[in-house]
Design an enzyme around this catalytic site. Structure first.
Site, PDB file in Angstrom:
ATOM      1  NE  ARG A 156     -17.715  -4.181   0.429  1.00 16.99           N
ATOM      2  CZ  ARG A 156     -17.841  -5.442   1.106  1.00 16.99           C
ATOM      3  NH1 ARG A 156     -18.828  -6.130   1.020  1.00 16.99           N
ATOM      4  NH2 ARG A 156     -16.710  -5.990   1.127  1.00 16.99           N
TER       5      ARG A 156
ATOM      6  CG  HIS B  41      -4.580  -5.026   1.812  1.00 20.25           C
ATOM      7  ND1 HIS B  41      -5.099  -3.934   1.880  1.00 20.25           N
ATOM      8  CD2 HIS B  41      -5.673  -5.780   2.771  1.00 20.25           C
ATOM      9  CE1 HIS B  41      -5.860  -3.357   2.656  1.00 20.25           C
ATOM     10  NE2 HIS B  41      -6.285  -4.528   3.300  1.00 20.25           N
TER      11      HIS B  41
ATOM     12  CB  CYS C  87      -6.829  -2.980   6.143  1.00 20.85           C
ATOM     13  SG  CYS C  87      -6.678  -4.936   6.660  1.00 20.85           S
TER      14      CYS C  87
ATOM     15  CD  GLU D  34      -2.854  -1.034   0.053  1.00 22.10           C
ATOM     16  OE1 GLU D  34      -3.059  -0.202  -0.414  1.00 22.10           O
ATOM     17  OE2 GLU D  34      -3.628  -2.232  -0.006  1.00 22.10           O
TER      18      GLU D  34
HETATM   19  N1  PCA Z   1      -8.396  -7.361   6.301  1.00 18.77           N
HETATM   20  C1  PCA Z   1      -9.715  -5.942   6.295  1.00 18.77           C
HETATM   21  C2  PCA Z   1      -9.648  -5.818   7.861  1.00 18.77           C
HETATM   22  C3  PCA Z   1      -9.030  -7.010   8.457  1.00 18.77           C
HETATM   23  C4  PCA Z   1      -8.342  -7.586   7.408  1.00 18.77           C
HETATM   24  O1  PCA Z   1      -7.623  -8.627   7.513  1.00 18.77           O
HETATM   25  C5  PCA Z   1      -9.543  -4.928   5.451  1.00 18.77           C
HETATM   26  O2  PCA Z   1      -8.791  -4.935   4.410  1.00 18.77           O
HETATM   27  O3  PCA Z   1      -9.871  -3.714   5.930  1.00 18.77           O
END
Ligand code: PCA
Length: 218
Positions: free
Chosen positions: A94, A170, A147, A84
């Site tokens: 959501r 991510h 996140c 990111e």
């Molecule tokens: N993914 C979510 C929140 C926790 C996770 O592992 C997100 O992308 O916000």
């Protein structure tokens, strides 16, 4: 275990959205206590909750004073490790979080800047991952759920401390999660763990990011 090594705080999340596991936690947990590039890894599981995660993150950052904070979360549907670039000062959920909260268009931290850029060398990390055969990309949005919230908070808190850098990655579905979804991409746990290790080694060794094109038109 030596306590004098500089610390890296690595966070993952607990399961959310009806899943029984969250591979982000499995991956960071596998690195807990490990020594990487002369640094000691502390893995912390955060709840997938807006308020609860922030509280735990603050405590851990205060206690450990890490030199690097790397947040890891699952973004099912992503096809590669997604480094990111930016976190924004908004919560727009959501689905409810694990505590039932569903904030819409509220700031992560009231009065703070609209966004923060990652302070980890994202392009150098991308290049290193690709060179080691790990599929990776730069992402220009961490979403607006927990996140992004935690990525923003890490950057806000790290920015107040000299020499403390932070960023967020991510990860895709695990193979078991993808097996229940036709056509979904996945990445095996061992590959995610290897990728995180490479990303961390690169971050340690690269105080100033490289200038490499990785832009998108979409
Ligand atoms: N993914 C979510 C929140 C926790 C996770 O592992 C997100 O992308 O916000």
């Amino acid at each position: 275990m030596s306590t004098s090594l500089p610390r890296i705080l690595l966070t993952g999340f607990d399961p959310f959205g009806g899943e029984s596991i969250n591979p982000s936690w499995e991956a960071v947990h596998a690195l807990h206590g490990k020594r990487i590039g002369g640094h000691r890894i502390s893995a912390l599981q955060l709840p997938t909750e807006f308020a609860g995660s922030l509280h735990m993150l603050k405590e851990a950052m205060r206690e450990l004073t890490p030199v690097i904070v790397l947040g890891v979360g699952q973004a099912g549907g992503r096809q590669q490790l997604s480094i990111e670039r930016v976190a924004i000062n908004v919560q727009d959920a959501r689905i409810p979080d694990n505590a039932g909260a569903q904030p819409v268009d509220e700031p992560v931290i009231a009065g703070a800047p609209a966004a923060y850029f990652s302070t980890l060398p994202i392009k150098a990390m991308l290049a290193a991952l690709q060179a080691h055969g790990v599929p990776a990309e730069i992402s220009n949005s961490a979403g607006t759920y927990v996140c992004n919230h935690i990525a923003y908070a890490m950057l806000h808190l790290a920015g107040k401390r000299r020499g403390m850098r932070a960023g967020f990655i991510h990860i895709p579905y695990s193979p078991a999660q993808a097996a229940r979804r036709r056509g979904a991409a996945s990445m095996a746990l061992a590959e995610v763990v290897r990728g995180l290790e490479i990303a961390l080694r690169t971050a340690i060794a690269t105080p100033l990011d490289r200038k490499l094109g990785a832009g998108t038109l979409d």
